[in-house]
Design a protein around this motif. Structure first.
Motif, short mmCIF file in Angstrom:
data_model
loop_
_atom_site.label_atom_id
_atom_site.label_comp_id
_atom_site.label_asym_id
_atom_site.label_seq_id
_atom_site.Cartn_x
_atom_site.Cartn_y
_atom_site.Cartn_z
N ALA A 125 -22.67 5.01 0.63
CA ALA A 125 -23.84 4.65 -0.18
C ALA A 125 -23.54 3.35 -0.94
O ALA A 125 -22.57 3.27 -1.67
N THR A 167 -9.74 4.62 -0.45
CA THR A 167 -10.80 5.62 -0.44
C THR A 167 -11.99 5.19 0.43
O THR A 167 -12.90 5.97 0.66
N THR A 178 -19.00 1.19 -5.00
CA THR A 178 -18.17 0.40 -4.08
C THR A 178 -18.76 -0.96 -3.73
O THR A 178 -18.03 -1.95 -3.65
N GLU A 223 0.86 -1.19 0.00
CA GLU A 223 0.00 0.00 0.00
C GLU A 223 0.89 1.24 0.00
O GLU A 223 1.74 1.40 0.87
N ASN A 278 -6.99 1.72 -7.77
CA ASN A 278 -8.02 2.65 -8.26
C ASN A 278 -7.73 3.01 -9.72
O ASN A 278 -6.64 2.79 -10.24
C1 LIG Z 1 -15.48 11.74 -0.74
C2 LIG Z 1 -15.83 10.41 -1.34
C3 LIG Z 1 -17.07 9.85 -1.12
C4 LIG Z 1 -17.40 8.62 -1.68
N1 LIG Z 1 -18.61 8.07 -1.40
C5 LIG Z 1 -18.95 6.89 -1.94
C6 LIG Z 1 -20.21 6.29 -1.65
O1 LIG Z 1 -21.00 6.81 -0.87
N2 LIG Z 1 -20.51 5.11 -2.23
C7 LIG Z 1 -19.65 4.49 -3.08
O2 LIG Z 1 -19.99 3.43 -3.58
N3 LIG Z 1 -18.45 5.03 -3.35
C8 LIG Z 1 -18.08 6.21 -2.81
N4 LIG Z 1 -16.86 6.75 -3.08
C9 LIG Z 1 -15.97 6.01 -3.99
C10 LIG Z 1 -15.24 4.89 -3.31
O3 LIG Z 1 -14.48 5.38 -2.26
C11 LIG Z 1 -14.36 4.20 -4.32
O4 LIG Z 1 -15.17 3.78 -5.37
C12 LIG Z 1 -13.64 2.97 -3.79
O5 LIG Z 1 -12.96 3.23 -2.60
C13 LIG Z 1 -12.68 2.50 -4.86
O6 LIG Z 1 -12.06 1.33 -4.46
P1 LIG Z 1 -10.72 0.88 -5.13
O7 LIG Z 1 -10.32 -0.38 -4.48
O8 LIG Z 1 -10.87 0.92 -6.59
O9 LIG Z 1 -9.66 2.05 -4.80
P2 LIG Z 1 -9.27 2.78 -3.46
O10 LIG Z 1 -10.25 2.52 -2.39
O11 LIG Z 1 -9.00 4.19 -3.82
O12 LIG Z 1 -7.91 2.10 -3.05
C14 LIG Z 1 -6.76 2.17 -3.85
C15 LIG Z 1 -5.54 2.07 -2.96
O13 LIG Z 1 -4.43 1.73 -3.77
C16 LIG Z 1 -3.31 2.44 -3.34
N5 LIG Z 1 -2.36 2.50 -4.47
C17 LIG Z 1 -2.55 3.13 -5.65
N6 LIG Z 1 -1.47 2.95 -6.44
C18 LIG Z 1 -0.59 2.20 -5.73
C19 LIG Z 1 0.70 1.71 -6.03
N7 LIG Z 1 1.29 1.93 -7.19
N8 LIG Z 1 1.32 0.97 -5.07
C20 LIG Z 1 0.71 0.73 -3.88
N9 LIG Z 1 -0.51 1.18 -3.57
C21 LIG Z 1 -1.16 1.92 -4.48
C22 LIG Z 1 -3.88 3.78 -2.93
O14 LIG Z 1 -3.01 4.44 -2.05
C23 LIG Z 1 -5.18 3.38 -2.28
O15 LIG Z 1 -5.03 3.16 -0.90
C24 LIG Z 1 -16.49 7.96 -2.51
C25 LIG Z 1 -15.24 8.53 -2.73
C26 LIG Z 1 -14.90 9.74 -2.16
C27 LIG Z 1 -13.55 10.33 -2.41
#
Ligand SMILES: Cc1cc2nc3c(=O)[nH]c(=O)nc-3n(C[C@H](O)[C@H](O)[C@H](O)COP(=O)(O)OP(=O)(O)OC[C@H]3O[C@@H](n4cnc5c(N)ncnc54)[C@H](O)[C@@H]3O)c2cc1C
Ligand code: SF4
Lengths: 523, 179
Positions: free
Chosen positions: A100, A93, A500, A40, A270
């Protein structure tokens, strides 16, 4: 007790990123006894260190590495180096998110079939349907304690919700409630219930809102089969002559480059970093980047069409009190082309504190038109528009031609331009939202432009045929059997719903598949 | 630079009004030596990098960009303070600000920007320069500079941090009565 694994241990599954996708997948694998390492990029901040302060929290948790923007979207003008509001921390994130948690609707999985070809859009049906995901949705809802599902109570409505609900009634909307929220309405899974603090976007200091940080990750660690290495940013993924991935190169907490061997690599950084990583891992065997034979890596970037409507009333609302997003109207989420666009949208309550309202209500604006809006901050109500945007090949994450990050790798450029369907849908939603508030006495309304992207999707999409996308229906790269994509970049289309819950459901399903494939020795 | 919330000793209210009057028609701020003082002597600010007159004009400009009649000048002073700090460390920033203010004064004619009595007249000048790096640097800084001051939050009815008070579960999360 968390397992420490050796850098040369090539039996481990390496997961890049610990957010919704990566954190969930890691726990699921660890529960099955599979040795798993999470790398991470961000630090580990436990939830008691979160701060009820918008800008301070933003600095604590956000991904602030340099990025550029291009295309016609307004974010590129107002926030040229902040295309997305996402997190760099353990938990990803899911620390910031609002909770939601909606299922994608059956017809949305088959967008191409149901909407027909849309000019300029790169629409495609998902290689899976609602029925494939249905059991995993239930598992995900139970894991996350989603309200209003499987017998769980909904949250009580706050002030902002009551305004929304009254407006919904006035307009004749039928489906309006406090949502399906991954926020405890009663004690659940060892975590307490929501205290209506109103800082969901700043990390829930009570742990009432689900985040992988304090659910999946510690549970996985307890099995002794999961090691989480924070402050470890992966630079590239390596492969052997046969084209199988063999490990990853990352920068450790002390700034030294390390190589972690792997049996399987799962990318969950992400939708901006995941394709960037694949593109930055180009080699002589994969000159256009890993898993990019189709040329689709980084393309079809989607962000939901979004937009907000705020309104001022004669009497106080105090929208900042209580759960940020516990309120929804679903009537417009249907597919009904008579409205002038394909797909649909959800309307959800939203509030920002004064500091963020000043930054996001109308970025760049000044003078009395702007300040008289803020003067009535405590008389404001607000809602967010979340609708299906069209995948377009030209909306893309690409490697910047000149600019490099601290490790000498090209930074990502995020290009986005609205499709005419997006514009038509947003205008419809602005109108409905403003009508809704006027129906309950708003004296002034604000159709507020999209913020930097919080939902980032589609840049490594799933497809039936290898030429149409990057991964198959399990999130497995079409070209490389032991390389998986485990985050929202897998989405074939965006659908109207917050993503999510679907990311989590896909991760649970992917864990089953990986375990089965490992068991049979296929990978 | 220091922000003091008490005017320096030895300057009488009459003095201030006199000096303030000498600077311009807008007599809410007075310049005395290297210090700007509010005429009610509630606060003052010493400048070292920027001319005190420049700081006084910046404060007026800040109010004209984000006018809130219920906010006292001290909040605008705090919001533009970063330019004094930056100017002290960076000559380019110092010229950006000094030249920008000189330009404003030039456009305003005799007596300079602060001598223009009507907000509309000052805003008309700001409109002329709103695309300049100078204006954008000032405006951009104010978004956080003004609205991220916890002291202004209650004035807008924003209640800030709530965890330590147990959230709003027993403090009015659903207390709306008129709906
Ligand atoms: C303010 C806000 C409100 C939201 N509200 C909602 C909601 O109500 N409902 C909903 O469904 N979604 C919501 N979302 C969206 C939701 O947070 C994301 O869709 C979800 O967290 C995405 O998951 P993910 O696993 O794709 O990425 P993330 O949860 O973003 O995780 C990616 C992780 O990978 C790490 N990373 C990236 N590149 C590297 C690398 N090269 N090496 C090591 N680590 C790395 C990052 O640091 C991060 O920790 C919201 C987002 C925000 C910002
Ligand atoms: S409103 Fe509820 S979920 Fe949101 S931060 Fe507060 S306690 Fe957590």
């Amino acid at each position: 007790m968390a397992a420490p694994y050796d850098l040369t241990d090539d039996s481990v599954v390496v997961i890049i990123g610990s957010g919704a996708g990566g954190g969930t997948l890691a726990n699921e694998l660890a529960q099955k006894g599979i040795d798993t390492v999470i790398l991470e990029a961000g630090a580990r901040h436990e939830y008691d260190s979160f701060v009820n302060d918008e800008w301070a929290s933003f600095s604590q948790l956000s991904w602030l590495d340099n990025r550029t923007t291009s295309g016609d979207w307004r974010v590129s003008r107002d926030f040229p180096n902040l295309p997305a509001w996402i997190v760099k921390a353990v938990g990803g994130t899911t620390t910031h998110w609002a909770g939601a948690s909606l299922r994608i609707q059956e017809h949305e999985f088959n967008a191409l079939t149901n909407y027909g070809a849309v000019e300029g859009a790169n629409l495609l049906d998902w290689p899976i349907g609602y029925d494939d995901l249905e059991p995993y949705y239930t598992k995900a809802e139970d894991k996350m304690g989603v309200t209003g599902t499987n017998g769980r109570e909904r949250l009580p409505g706050n002030n902002n919700f009551k305004v929304l609900e009254a407006g919904a009634k006035a307009l004749g909307y039928k489906t309006c409630h406090t949502g399906n929220m991954a926020i405890n309405s009663a004690d659940y899974d060892g975590r307490m219930s929501c205290q209506q603090t109103g800082f969901c976007f700043q990390g829930c200091k009570w742990g009432a809102k689900w985040s992988t940080l304090y659910t999946e990750i510690p549970k996985g660690e307890e099995t002794g089969k999961l090691e989480v290495r924070p402050n470890s940013q992966v630079l590239t993924i390596e492969h052997d002559d046969s084209g199988k991935v063999t490990g990853v190169v990352y920068v450790d907490k002390d700034g030294n480059q390390q190589r972690q061997a792997a049996r399987i690599v799962c990318v969950a950084g992400n939708s901006i970093e995941s394709p960037r990583l694949l593109l930055n891992s180009a080699s002589s065997k994969f000159p256009d980047g890993l898993a990019n034979g189709s040329g689709q890596v980084g393309r079809n970037y989607m962000r939901h069409l979004t937009g907000s409507v705020y309104a001022i009333f004669e009497e106080p609302v105090n929208m900042h009190r209580g759960t940020t997003m516990a309120g929804i109207i679903q009537d417009e989420a249907r597919h009904d082309p008579s409205r002038g666009f394909v797909g649909g949208y959800e309307l959800e309550t939203l509030s920002l504190g004064l500091p963020f309202m000043a930054a996001f209500l109308d970025p760049g604006a000044w003078g009395r038109t702007f300040t008289t809006a803020l003067d009535h901050y405590n008389h404001m109500a607000g809602m967010w528009i979340v609708g299906e945007d069209m995948p377009q090949e030209s909306n893309a994450i690409t490697l910047h031609a000149e600019l490099k990050d601290a490790h000498g790798l090209p930074i990502p450029d995020v290009r986005f331009t609205d499709h005419p369907n997006d514009v038509a849908m947003r205008n419809h939603a602005y109108q409905q939202g403003q009508e809704l508030y006027k129906a309950v006495g708003a004296t002034r309304t604000f159709p507020t432009p999209p913020y930097p992207s919080t939902h980032n999707l589609g840049t490594n999409r799933m497809s039936e045929r290898p030429e149409d996308g990057v991964v198959n229906k399990w999130g497995q790269a079409h070209e490389i059997d032991n390389l998986f994509v485990s985050d929202g970049s897998q989405f074939t289309t965006g659908a109207a719903e917050n993503p999510t819950l679907t990311i989590v459901a896909l991760a649970i399903r992917q864990a089953d598949y990986i375990a089965e494939q490992m068991g049979s020795g296929t990978i | 630079m220091t922000t003091v919330y008490k005017a320096p000793e030895g300057i009488s209210r009459r003095d201030l009004l006199k000096r303030g009057g000498a600077v311009g028609a807008v007599a809410l701020l007075a310049v005395s030596g290297s210090t700007i003082v509010s005429v009610d002597r509630v606060w003052g600010m010493e400048t070292t990098a920027l001319k005190p007159e420049t700081m006084a004009t910046l404060i007026q400009m800040a109010r004209d960009i984000y006018p809130h009649d219920q906010l006292a000048d001290k909040y605008y002073a705090v919001a533009v303070k970063e330019h004094e700090t930056k100017a002290g460390a960076d000559e380019t920033h110092k010229s950006l600000i000094e030249d920008g203010i000189a330009d404003l004064d030039g456009r305003a004619g005799e007596g300079g920007y602060r001598a223009l009595g009507w907000e509309d007249d000052r805003v008309a000048i700001l409109k002329e320069i709103e695309d300049t790096p100078f204006f954008q640097a000032i405006r951009g800084g104010l978004v956080v500079g003004i609205y991220n001051q916890p002291e202004v939050w209650p004035i807008f009815g924003y209640e800030g941090e709530s965890y330590s008070q147990g959230g709003y579960i027993n403090r009015g999360f659903d207390d709306i009565e008129w709906i």
